[in-house]
Enzyme design. Structure first.
Site, PDB file in Angstrom:
ATOM      1  N   SER A  45       0.842  -1.203   0.000  1.00  0.00           N
ATOM      2  CA  SER A  45       0.000   0.000   0.000  1.00  0.00           C
ATOM      3  C   SER A  45       0.875   1.251   0.000  1.00  0.00           C
ATOM      4  O   SER A  45       0.389   2.356  -0.253  1.00  0.00           O
ATOM      5  CB  SER A  45      -0.930   0.010   1.220  1.00  0.00           C
ATOM      6  OG  SER A  45      -0.211  -0.264   2.404  1.00  0.00           O
ATOM      7  N   GLU A 182      -9.244  -9.735   3.639  1.00  0.00           N
ATOM      8  CA  GLU A 182      -9.562  -8.328   3.318  1.00  0.00           C
ATOM      9  C   GLU A 182     -10.927  -8.227   2.634  1.00  0.00           C
ATOM     10  O   GLU A 182     -11.206  -8.959   1.670  1.00  0.00           O
ATOM     11  CB  GLU A 182      -8.464  -7.727   2.414  1.00  0.00           C
ATOM     12  CG  GLU A 182      -8.765  -6.275   2.046  1.00  0.00           C
ATOM     13  CD  GLU A 182      -7.585  -5.501   1.467  1.00  0.00           C
ATOM     14  OE1 GLU A 182      -6.473  -6.051   1.376  1.00  0.00           O
ATOM     15  OE2 GLU A 182      -7.786  -4.326   1.113  1.00  0.00           O
TER      16      GLU A 182
HETATM   17  O1  KIV Z   1      -0.449  -3.376   1.625  1.00  0.00           O
HETATM   18  C1  KIV Z   1      -1.169  -3.365   2.627  1.00  0.00           C
HETATM   19  O2  KIV Z   1      -1.218  -2.394   3.395  1.00  0.00           O
HETATM   20  C2  KIV Z   1      -1.955  -4.548   2.901  1.00  0.00           C
HETATM   21  C3  KIV Z   1      -3.031  -4.424   3.934  1.00  0.00           C
HETATM   22  C4  KIV Z   1      -4.189  -3.747   3.336  1.00  0.00           C
HETATM   23  C5  KIV Z   1      -3.371  -5.737   4.531  1.00  0.00           C
HETATM   24  O3  KIV Z   1      -1.773  -5.559   2.292  1.00  0.00           O
END
Ligand code: KIV
Length: 278
Positions: A45, A182
């Site tokens: 993310s 998720e």
């Molecule tokens: O990349 C991320 O932050 C994630 C979370 C949403 C679990 O994979």
């Protein structure tokens, strides 16, 4: 010694909920660990919240290694898990194992996270055999956003729900030590959590998972492009930062910053000698 995967499994056994949070840099990782977070995710993310991409697809192995190192340098006790980026584990398992190995050796992390279910069991088995702990990630898998046609709740039909359950069981059997769920309906997440002996970590998956994970920038109110329904804002750092910057700019413009207290002095004699030289 950092938190181990056995300690995380023991937490499920004891019914102790696991609070996991993302971090992408030295300073925030240090703050997160000081608040006793046992697992820190260097999530891909970071593609959106740190690098400004519109998805996680462009994130590279080098990006993940770079940010993992910073998070590892900022922490001592937390278990650090890193996302394997898009296309670093999909083609063939030997390449996937090599990439996971790079994240551990060069990034210094304790485990890796992969998005996918039954299709990945061979890859997970090979990683675990090589000594690489693996966290699964099913439900909404953001790296498949183009295939899924958006960020939508998964597992709402009986067919999809059965597939998610089968994916979770297959990942546990392949040796995963935990699984992120998720955007999964809460009752389905409950069923999966009860079925597995490894911890489930939910994000938008309701209150019955063994743990929860959130994106640092979402819960701190730093990322304002989009606020997911499942996020609770524990701070409004965006507002605070903007206000602080406004005040700084005004202080500079109006001569209120810096003051003598924020400046460095020079010996008077030296100063007069320098002035005489002119
Ligand atoms: O990349 C991320 O932050 C994630 C979370 C949403 C679990 O994979």
């Amino acid at each position: 010694m950092r938190v181990t995967i056995q300690q995380l499994k023991d937490m499920k056994e004891r019914g102790e909920r696991i609070a996991m949070l993302t971090a992408y840099d030295y300073t925030s990782a240090k703050l997160v660990e000081q608040a006793d977070v046992p697992v820190i995710l260097v999530g891909d993310s970071l593609g959106q919240v740190v690098l400004g991409h519109d998805s996680t697809i462009p994130v590279t192995m080098d990006d993940m290694i770079h940010h993992s190192r910073a998070v590892v340098r900022g922490t001592e006790k937390a278990h650090i898990v890193v996302d394997m980026p898009f296309m670093s584990y999909h083609a063939e398992w030997p390449a996937a194992v090599r990439n996971a190995g790079r994240l551990m050796k060069e990034g210094g992390v304790n485990s890796v996270k992969l998005e996918g279910g039954r299709d990945l069991t061979r890859t997970v088995q090979r990683m675990v055999k090589a000594g690489i702990p693996v966290m699964g990630h099913i439900g909404l898998t953001p790296q498949s956003v183009n295939q899924l046609s958006g960020y939508k709740v998964q597992g709402r039909s009986s067919e999809q729900a059965a597939e998610l359950l089968a994916d979770a069981v297959a990942l546990e059997e392949a040796g995963a030590y935990a699984i992120v769920l998720e955007l999964v309906p809460a009752p389905l997440a409950k069923l999966i959590t009860e079925k597995l002996s490894i911890p489930t970590i939910g994000i938008g998956a309701g209150p019955y998972c063994d743990g929860q994970v959130q994106v640092f920038h979402d819960v701190m109110g730093l990322f304002e492009d989009f606020v997911p329904k499942h996020t609770r804002r524990y701070a409004k750092l965006g507002d605070e930062i903007r206000q602080a910057v406004w005040t700084y700019v005004a202080d500079v413009k109006d001569g209120r910053f810096p003051t003598a207290a924020e400046s460095y002095d020079l010996d008077d004699v030296l100063l007069s000698q320098l002035s005489d030289k002119k």
